[in-house]
Structures are given as structure tokens and as C-alpha cells.
Write a protein that holds these residues in place. Structure first.
Motif, PDB file in Angstrom:
ATOM      1  N   ILE A  11       0.860  -1.186   0.000  1.00 33.34           N
ATOM      2  CA  ILE A  11       0.000   0.000   0.000  1.00 33.34           C
ATOM      3  C   ILE A  11       0.896   1.235   0.000  1.00 33.34           C
ATOM      4  O   ILE A  11       1.833   1.324   0.790  1.00 33.34           O
ATOM      5  CB  ILE A  11      -0.911   0.018   1.245  1.00 33.34           C
ATOM      6  N   ILE A  12       0.602   2.180  -0.885  1.00 33.75           N
ATOM      7  CA  ILE A  12       1.304   3.464  -0.896  1.00 33.75           C
ATOM      8  C   ILE A  12       0.381   4.495  -0.252  1.00 33.75           C
ATOM      9  O   ILE A  12      -0.778   4.630  -0.653  1.00 33.75           O
ATOM     10  CB  ILE A  12       1.678   3.890  -2.328  1.00 33.75           C
ATOM     11  N   CYS A  13       0.903   5.192   0.739  1.00 37.23           N
ATOM     12  CA  CYS A  13       0.080   6.174   1.457  1.00 37.23           C
ATOM     13  C   CYS A  13       0.564   7.591   1.158  1.00 37.23           C
ATOM     14  O   CYS A  13       1.689   7.795   0.721  1.00 37.23           O
ATOM     15  CB  CYS A  13       0.121   5.896   2.958  1.00 37.23           C
ATOM     16  N   HIS A  62       4.778  12.926  -3.037  1.00 37.11           N
ATOM     17  CA  HIS A  62       3.777  13.285  -4.050  1.00 37.11           C
ATOM     18  C   HIS A  62       3.243  12.109  -4.875  1.00 37.11           C
ATOM     19  O   HIS A  62       3.276  12.151  -6.110  1.00 37.11           O
ATOM     20  CB  HIS A  62       4.335  14.369  -4.984  1.00 37.11           C
ATOM     21  N   PRO A  63       2.726  11.072  -4.230  1.00 35.41           N
ATOM     22  CA  PRO A  63       2.149   9.975  -5.023  1.00 35.41           C
ATOM     23  C   PRO A  63       0.855  10.431  -5.690  1.00 35.41           C
ATOM     24  O   PRO A  63       0.142  11.281  -5.162  1.00 35.41           O
ATOM     25  CB  PRO A  63       1.860   8.901  -3.974  1.00 35.41           C
ATOM     26  N   PRO A  64       0.536   9.886  -6.865  1.00 38.27           N
ATOM     27  CA  PRO A  64      -0.725  10.261  -7.508  1.00 38.27           C
ATOM     28  C   PRO A  64      -1.914   9.728  -6.715  1.00 38.27           C
ATOM     29  O   PRO A  64      -1.790   8.731  -5.989  1.00 38.27           O
ATOM     30  CB  PRO A  64      -0.641   9.598  -8.883  1.00 38.27           C
ATOM     31  N   GLN A  65      -3.043  10.394  -6.837  1.00 35.71           N
ATOM     32  CA  GLN A  65      -4.262   9.949  -6.167  1.00 35.71           C
ATOM     33  C   GLN A  65      -4.735   8.627  -6.760  1.00 35.71           C
ATOM     34  O   GLN A  65      -4.578   8.384  -7.947  1.00 35.71           O
ATOM     35  CB  GLN A  65      -5.372  10.997  -6.321  1.00 35.71           C
ATOM     36  N   ARG A  66      -5.333   7.799  -5.921  1.00 34.16           N
ATOM     37  CA  ARG A  66      -5.890   6.522  -6.360  1.00 34.16           C
ATOM     38  C   ARG A  66      -7.277   6.778  -6.938  1.00 34.16           C
ATOM     39  O   ARG A  66      -8.090   7.477  -6.345  1.00 34.16           O
ATOM     40  CB  ARG A  66      -6.005   5.579  -5.170  1.00 34.16           C
ATOM     41  N   VAL A  67      -7.549   6.192  -8.082  1.00 33.53           N
ATOM     42  CA  VAL A  67      -8.887   6.258  -8.656  1.00 33.53           C
ATOM     43  C   VAL A  67      -9.703   5.162  -7.992  1.00 33.53           C
ATOM     44  O   VAL A  67      -9.360   3.991  -8.050  1.00 33.53           O
ATOM     45  CB  VAL A  67      -8.845   6.032 -10.185  1.00 33.53           C
ATOM     46  N   SER A  68     -10.784   5.547  -7.303  1.00 34.34           N
ATOM     47  CA  SER A  68     -11.542   4.512  -6.602  1.00 34.34           C
ATOM     48  C   SER A  68     -13.051   4.601  -6.826  1.00 34.34           C
ATOM     49  O   SER A  68     -13.736   3.612  -6.662  1.00 34.34           O
ATOM     50  CB  SER A  68     -11.246   4.555  -5.098  1.00 34.34           C
ATOM     51  N   PRO A 118      -6.817   6.059   5.794  1.00 30.07           N
ATOM     52  CA  PRO A 118      -6.681   7.513   5.663  1.00 30.07           C
ATOM     53  C   PRO A 118      -6.601   8.030   4.231  1.00 30.07           C
ATOM     54  O   PRO A 118      -6.869   9.206   3.983  1.00 30.07           O
ATOM     55  CB  PRO A 118      -5.392   7.817   6.430  1.00 30.07           C
ATOM     56  N   ASP A 119      -6.247   7.167   3.262  1.00 27.55           N
ATOM     57  CA  ASP A 119      -6.197   7.579   1.863  1.00 27.55           C
ATOM     58  C   ASP A 119      -7.410   7.102   1.073  1.00 27.55           C
ATOM     59  O   ASP A 119      -7.384   7.049  -0.157  1.00 27.55           O
ATOM     60  CB  ASP A 119      -4.916   7.048   1.198  1.00 27.55           C
ATOM     61  N   ASN A 120      -8.461   6.736   1.770  1.00 28.09           N
ATOM     62  CA  ASN A 120      -9.706   6.251   1.165  1.00 28.09           C
ATOM     63  C   ASN A 120      -9.565   4.909   0.451  1.00 28.09           C
ATOM     64  O   ASN A 120     -10.376   4.578  -0.408  1.00 28.09           O
ATOM     65  CB  ASN A 120     -10.330   7.285   0.222  1.00 28.09           C
ATOM     66  N   LEU A 121      -8.544   4.142   0.792  1.00 25.04           N
ATOM     67  CA  LEU A 121      -8.426   2.785   0.275  1.00 25.04           C
ATOM     68  C   LEU A 121      -9.539   1.957   0.904  1.00 25.04           C
ATOM     69  O   LEU A 121      -9.672   1.915   2.129  1.00 25.04           O
ATOM     70  CB  LEU A 121      -7.066   2.182   0.627  1.00 25.04           C
ATOM     71  N   PRO A 122     -10.371   1.317   0.097  1.00 27.69           N
ATOM     72  CA  PRO A 122     -11.460   0.529   0.675  1.00 27.69           C
ATOM     73  C   PRO A 122     -10.933  -0.732   1.348  1.00 27.69           C
ATOM     74  O   PRO A 122     -10.173  -1.496   0.768  1.00 27.69           O
ATOM     75  CB  PRO A 122     -12.352   0.195  -0.524  1.00 27.69           C
ATOM     76  N   LEU A 123     -11.325  -0.896   2.601  1.00 26.92           N
ATOM     77  CA  LEU A 123     -10.970  -2.072   3.397  1.00 26.92           C
ATOM     78  C   LEU A 123     -12.248  -2.770   3.815  1.00 26.92           C
ATOM     79  O   LEU A 123     -13.261  -2.117   4.079  1.00 26.92           O
ATOM     80  CB  LEU A 123     -10.161  -1.652   4.636  1.00 26.92           C
ATOM     81  N   GLU A 124     -12.189  -4.063   3.899  1.00 28.18           N
ATOM     82  CA  GLU A 124     -13.353  -4.867   4.265  1.00 28.18           C
ATOM     83  C   GLU A 124     -13.018  -5.718   5.474  1.00 28.18           C
ATOM     84  O   GLU A 124     -11.878  -6.168   5.623  1.00 28.18           O
ATOM     85  CB  GLU A 124     -13.736  -5.772   3.091  1.00 28.18           C
TER      86      GLU A 124
END
Length: 128
Positions: A11-13, A62-68, A118-124
Motif C-alpha cells: 500500500i502506498i500512502c 507526491h504519489p498520484p491519487q488513487r482512482v476509486s 486515511p487515503d480512502n483505500l477501501p478495506l473490508e
């Protein structure tokens, strides 16, 4: 060839310290090793989920935003097994983590729900 399991998920934060606090202090993952790579201005944090599975948490400038949303091609989400989903949901809510309502998997009949890091990565979380 036969796989014996999943070794790690990377995971890149965007904010290392915020994500480290989330994954270690809130989700309770154990720190295996923390490395700062000066040439990349980057942290790599190895976190233990269980004896066989880890998360590698990376930071980069400066990582790019994740498209989610809407759903994009690629990794959809990361799912954690829990024994008691109601207890897990209550714990996350006490930790001020926004979490969706518990649903039932129409195929397996098992309970599950989603929340975000915190980066809006969906977790289940999925009741095993």
C-alpha cells in the motif's frame, strides 16, 4: 505451480505517520520492520497480519491519487477476516473510523462490511 498463500499486500500512502497510526494503533497490526530509504525520501513499514501475511506500507513524495470511485480496474479492496464482526465494528466505531452497515454476502451467507483507510483505500472486514 501452486500458491501456498498471499505473502503481502503493498500500500502506498500519502501521509506516512497518519497511515502508520491507523494500521498499527487502530487496526493493531504488528510492526516487523521500519525502514527509511534516504535516496527515495520514502518509508517502508512491514506489518504483520498473521504468521503468513503482511502489509508493506510505503510512502513516496507526491504519489498520484488513487482512482476509486466509480469503481476502476485494478485492485478493488483488501479484506480482513474477523471472528466476530459486531465486535470489530464496535471497536472501529470507538476508534472514530467511519464504517458501513453490516451486510450479508448473498453467495456465502457471511457477514461483511467496508471502511476506508486515511487515503480512502477501501478495506473490508469479513466474518470467517
Amino acid at each position: 505451480m501452486k500458491f501456498s498463500g498471499i505473502h503481502h499486500v503493498a500500500i502506498i500512502c500519502s501521509n506516512y505517520h497518519c497511515s502508520k497510526k491507523f494500521y498499527v494503533d487502530i487496526l493493531g497490526l504488528e510492526v516487523i520492520q521500519e525502514t527509511f530509504r534516504h535516496e527515495r525520501e520514502s518509508y517502508k513499514l512491514d506489518l504483520r497480519i498473521n504468521d503468513n501475511t503482511q502489509i508493506e506500507l510505503f510512502s513516496f513524495p507526491h504519489p498520484p491519487q488513487r482512482v476509486s470511485e466509480p469503481e476502476a480496474c485494478g485492485l478493488r479492496h483488501l479484506a480482513f477476516c474477523v471472528e466476530n464482526i459486531e465486535e470489530a465494528v464496535a471497536y472501529l466505531k470507538l476508534s472514530n473510523v467511519e464504517i458501513e452497515n453490516i451486510r450479508i454476502d448473498e453467495i456465502t451467507g457471511k457477514k461483511f462490511t467496508f471502511f476506508k483507510d486515511p487515503d480512502n483505500l477501501p478495506l473490508e472486514i469479513y466474518e470467517a
